[in-house]
Motif scaffolding. Structure first.
Motif, PDB file in Angstrom:
ATOM      1  N   ARG A  20      -6.158  -5.746  10.904  1.00  0.00           N
ATOM      2  CA  ARG A  20      -6.027  -6.929  10.040  1.00  0.00           C
ATOM      3  C   ARG A  20      -7.394  -7.496   9.686  1.00  0.00           C
ATOM      4  NH1 ARG A  20      -5.157 -12.786  10.234  1.00  0.00           N
ATOM      5  NH2 ARG A  20      -5.687 -12.872  12.444  1.00  0.00           N
ATOM      6  N   GLN A  62      -9.629  -4.859   7.578  1.00  0.00           N
ATOM      7  CA  GLN A  62      -9.116  -4.595   6.238  1.00  0.00           C
ATOM      8  C   GLN A  62      -9.901  -5.388   5.173  1.00  0.00           C
ATOM      9  OE1 GLN A  62      -7.194  -2.472   5.045  1.00  0.00           O
ATOM     10  NE2 GLN A  62      -6.547  -3.259   3.049  1.00  0.00           N
ATOM     11  N   PRO A 103       5.296  -1.762  10.177  1.00  0.00           N
ATOM     12  CA  PRO A 103       5.745  -1.876   8.779  1.00  0.00           C
ATOM     13  C   PRO A 103       5.092  -3.015   8.001  1.00  0.00           C
ATOM     14  CG  PRO A 103       7.621  -1.603  10.266  1.00  0.00           C
ATOM     15  CD  PRO A 103       6.421  -1.803  11.124  1.00  0.00           C
ATOM     16  N   HIS A 104       4.493  -3.991   8.694  1.00  0.00           N
ATOM     17  CA  HIS A 104       3.832  -5.061   7.921  1.00  0.00           C
ATOM     18  C   HIS A 104       2.628  -4.529   7.161  1.00  0.00           C
ATOM     19  CE1 HIS A 104       1.187  -5.107  11.478  1.00  0.00           C
ATOM     20  NE2 HIS A 104       0.340  -5.793  10.773  1.00  0.00           N
ATOM     21  N   TYR A 122       2.738  -1.729   5.427  1.00  0.00           N
ATOM     22  CA  TYR A 122       3.248  -0.877   4.346  1.00  0.00           C
ATOM     23  C   TYR A 122       2.625  -1.296   3.007  1.00  0.00           C
ATOM     24  CZ  TYR A 122       6.475   1.686   1.372  1.00  0.00           C
ATOM     25  OH  TYR A 122       7.019   2.549   0.450  1.00  0.00           O
ATOM     26  N   ILE A 166      -0.350  -1.516   2.338  1.00  0.00           N
ATOM     27  CA  ILE A 166      -1.706  -2.047   2.543  1.00  0.00           C
ATOM     28  C   ILE A 166      -2.605  -0.953   3.076  1.00  0.00           C
ATOM     29  CG2 ILE A 166      -3.075  -3.689   3.887  1.00  0.00           C
ATOM     30  CD1 ILE A 166      -0.659  -5.555   3.954  1.00  0.00           C
TER      31      ILE A 166
END
Lengths: 343, 343, 343, 343
Positions: free
Chosen positions: C18, C21, C45-46, C48, C50
């Motif tokens: 996070r 990124q 999946p959060h 996805y 990204i």
């Protein structure tokens, strides 16, 4: 580019501060509230050392002079009056309340208090960013969509527009975290009574119903009144809408997913989940994403559509900044690239 | 009257212990598990000083000799085998799993593992206490209903039986707390990933679907496949089912409520809420109540039915004891008068 | 500047993703795990849409070739071995585990498994960013501090170094959210057993105790063993340490606050709260801040020191990136300006 | 035996209703509040169908005529006045507020509002059931202990009375769920701001401090002012107090546990946990237990004492009924045998 915020002490206002603090182009010129004079960290200690600005009184002339955009993060009933006060001044206005979203007669019926000036309602562009990009780009006054309508409309748009479903039988079972109720105190949002609980509220009476129907009807004239039910979840942020519709013929899940993917492929904040997977609300927490999953059930001929957003982001402040970006000719994603906070 | 519990270390088993500890007529004679030899408070420290019994190995002969009723609080797949082991012995059996609820072919399709012996499934009485009182009173083997089916069926029964609704379009949006998933560990029920989250799961594939449909069809032959969706709530206990049905003609909310009240007036655990009010899940926590609220929407001609239970009580152990009471000729409410724990 | 992450599927690894990124200078070159080949959004999946990177196998030579820094977000026991594998290669290593923090004999006593290579432990620089800036800037190998030690040490440093307190009687009552226990499953971190609960654990036996004592003794040779107690909170993120110390003479709260302010005034992530206010854990959620409040009690002559961090940020991944910034000659706050997510 | 409750709409009052509803000897004769005339289920829907009594106005003469005991579940400031109104009437009074616990001068200093009539304070027996059984049995007026003092005092009594610890250095780190703050609304107990949070409050200023010190001094004249810190947990029910004391000589954990066991062996609601285990707050939820665990640390010579209660039960309504039992010559456990609700 200078912007101002009115109604900074509510959760929508606080979220605007969080977003704008690091926005590459917007500068928070002033923040306003009826609680003037105190530094904002006095109200929100998490901003201590980050933001020293004091809350100022609401002076539309001065704000219009200083800033290019003003966000109205004020409650329904207040926003309409403020929008009027800014009318004619050289400043763009983005209203996060429900005041400018539906015609006066419907407003009166569902909101149960006096509507805003009708000419403003007519002038306001409905800021559903993914669908009204051009009107938003040209607008002076934006009516930012409600949290529930954003989740519902983004996830129903492709199938409603493409006539894949029976337009007379839409059922939306919606669930929201408590921050959606705002920062004012109430028994139902107190910890002891909201925690370990699930509460259904405003059954068939939620004020977001006509807002959703109006937009659906714009897309498909056959739309009839929908059933829309809201539940209060024991979480702070997040909305899930689970929608049930009758397919007009036999579609497979993968056909429906293809449609969604093609409709949304250019839209950075819409994530269509792969077949057999569904988004959960925490997977968008703190971000501007709207995640969608679908399943077509061959036993019943019905389609289940699941959509999640962070109600304070894509459901309020995030979409407002997305609209501000569009109005300002910026990339619509500018300053909104938050990776969801997980876990 | 002596009773035994098998599968005592799961949440259903623990709840049976809580209920039976103060039951005026039943005496916990023995508790059983594959984790034998340890005192139960070793597994559940909240029972320290309350219950010193050790877990014993599962010996059906001995259990049948000692006890008059045995509760199978074991997982699907295990329960069926145990029910068979008790078959023919002089002991009444109440199975809390899904093993004896639906025919073998449907079981295989929805549970995806080997079904129980068919003759047992046929022999087992479906223990929906309010609707099968006489069969339960005469039964030797009870298949205790699932948590979701209990909430769904109790709240749909009056309108399905009385033909007030279109039997082809029933939609049930169900939400459950995590204790419904049992005590085995999984990522989705870990705190960090369940908290501040709402997750939809087994969309159109939940194994309780055929159980609900089978009972609805018994009541009304016109019933067609239902849409049944399940969500995982960030709470420990509690189920809410929000059901959507099309009324066959214009009924008012108050007419529907009258029907519910008259159907359930003799039933101590069904509480029909007054018009314009709805139950929330915390209002039944720790109790055996099923609370129901309804609203007929004149705009759409649809009825919204909201029902809540504590999944470990009316949805499992509470209803099991209610059935044990009925089987034993006791007042069905004996030992079940828990006032909900609120807040 | 390329960086790699090993142990990407744990919560520390996910938080590194996070942060990195959007880091202005670091580029995530590769991510590694024993679960290779799957795209990371399969696990999380959060992410996805990204991040499409797939998990790769752990090949130290290849990693050292490609990247300038590698983060070891692996468990204690694994990290030590990996650090050894990277030893001598031209890559900087930041280890988030406890493996390199304390001498072998203490490690064995508190961690109860085999210690890492002693020469590595000696070589590793303890990465408490605010206090070891110069050593970190020159280091090749960083032992990133534990979550509890970070909160404890930052909040005790000024008074321990300046000899304001009795060094023999330090008591730290610490509370942590469940993400601190990592992503592996356990009964105590399951939702049903952690929610609505508070649990004390490893009383007088937590492995962070010697790490805290060692650093305190470096600052003040008179330090004697501390009492350190840990509690598991029903929250996902956040640590609070409430420390109790005896003042050596009568100091006022405002004198103590002045000391803290002057010590930390140049440090962007330490926020000293104004007199009579205290930080709460949610006020730093998702951010790299450590917030501190103090109160000197004239009745008892004792000082209460309250400190909060997000255990995954300042307590793990955030501080690791802060150290990476320092090692790379960047502003230590680069890419870490997250405003806390509130509410 | 008839009893009445004043202040029925608060959480303490609601918990009294839950307990008394099934009490074998007490009959709820009347319930009172300033919100008169509405049935209690209007305020507390979980009581719908269970209790139809309406709230009545507060008429001390009538109450004294009808009932043998009256519970004052009213806030500090109100209770004192009510106790005075009942003074001289033939009814026993149990006050759950802080009004009658400490002398007027201390009350003024810590509660910051006008104290109750001094003669009442002197007359009132401090209802710590396990320690004042005889005085309670003979009392007309009971001052029911505070929630924090109950947990603290029960867990410190044996070592303070037996002089095992340094009486000058007691530190109590206390944590409570939000129901302890009562039912009135506040920002800090709103869901969005209490959830995923831990907050320290009233540092060194909590009004329960003098109540604890007064009782400790009664047991041991050497006691000096304690350090007492309170934290707000994101749970509804439950208190944990973690206390730190210096042992006067080398005791082992098992010696300390033996003392606790022998002191409390006849007391049904005190559970001393086995060595190396500690209670967590959920393990007493909904019950009247106080569970205690201890650990003597040979490294520091300090003892850690952990104690948990349900703040609405043993910390308020449960202990009040326990006292009512004692005053009425009943078994002190009558009607209080609730098994904790777990999970």
């Amino acid at each position: 580019m200078n912007v101002s915020i009115i109604g900074t002490t509510g959760y929508g206002g606080a979220e605007l501060l969080r977003i704008l603090q690091h926005h590459p182009e917007f500068n928070i010129k002033s923040i306003h509230s009826t609680k003037e004079d105190l530094p904002i960290w006095n109200e929100y200690p998490h901003l201590y050392g980050i933001m020293d600005k004091a809350l100022q009184k609401i002076d539309p002339d001065q704000i219009a002079e200083q800033s290019e955009i003003v966000f109205l993060a004020t409650p329904s009933g207040i926003s309409g009056k403020l929008a009027e006060a800014f009318s004619g001044k050289s400043i763009k206005v983005i209203d996060l309340s429900g005041d400018l979203r539906i015609p006066a007669d419907e407003y009166l019926e569902w909101y149960k208090h006096e509507p805003a000036n009708e000419s403003l309602v007519e002038k306001a562009v409905y800021g559903l960013s993914e669908w009204h990009h051009e009107e938003i780009a040209a607008a002076e006054l934006i009516s930012n969509p409600g949290c529930y309508p954003t989740s519902t409309l983004l996830s129903l748009a492709p199938i409603v527009k493409e006539n894949l479903i029976d337009p007379t039988g839409i059922i939306v079972d919606a669930k929201s975290g408590v921050s959606g109720a705002g920062r004012s105190l109430s028994r139902t949002t107190s910890y002891a009574e909201a925690n370990e609980n699930l509460r259904v509220y405003k059954v068939n009476q939620h004020q977001h119903t006509p807002e959703i129907e109006q937009q659906l009807m714009n897309w498909n004239a056959g739309i009839k009144p929908i059933t829309f039910t809201t539940h209060l979840l024991p979480i702070t942020r997040g909305i899930m809408t689970t929608s049930y519709v009758q397919l007009t013929k036999e579609y497979t899940t993968s056909q429906i997913l293809e449609l969604f993917q093609s409709v949304y492929e250019k839209h950075p904040f819409i994530r269509i989940r792969p077949e057999n997977t569904f988004p959960s609300v925490k997977e968008v927490a703190g971000s501007n994403y709207c995640d969608i999953g679908v399943h077509a059930d061959s036993r019943t001929g019905r389609l289940t559509v699941v959509s999640v957003i962070d109600n304070l982001m894509k459901g309020a402040a995030g979409q407002a900044v997305q609209n501000a970006n569009i109005m300002s000719g910026l990339d619509e994603a500018a300053g909104l690239g938050f990776v969801p906070l997980y876990p």
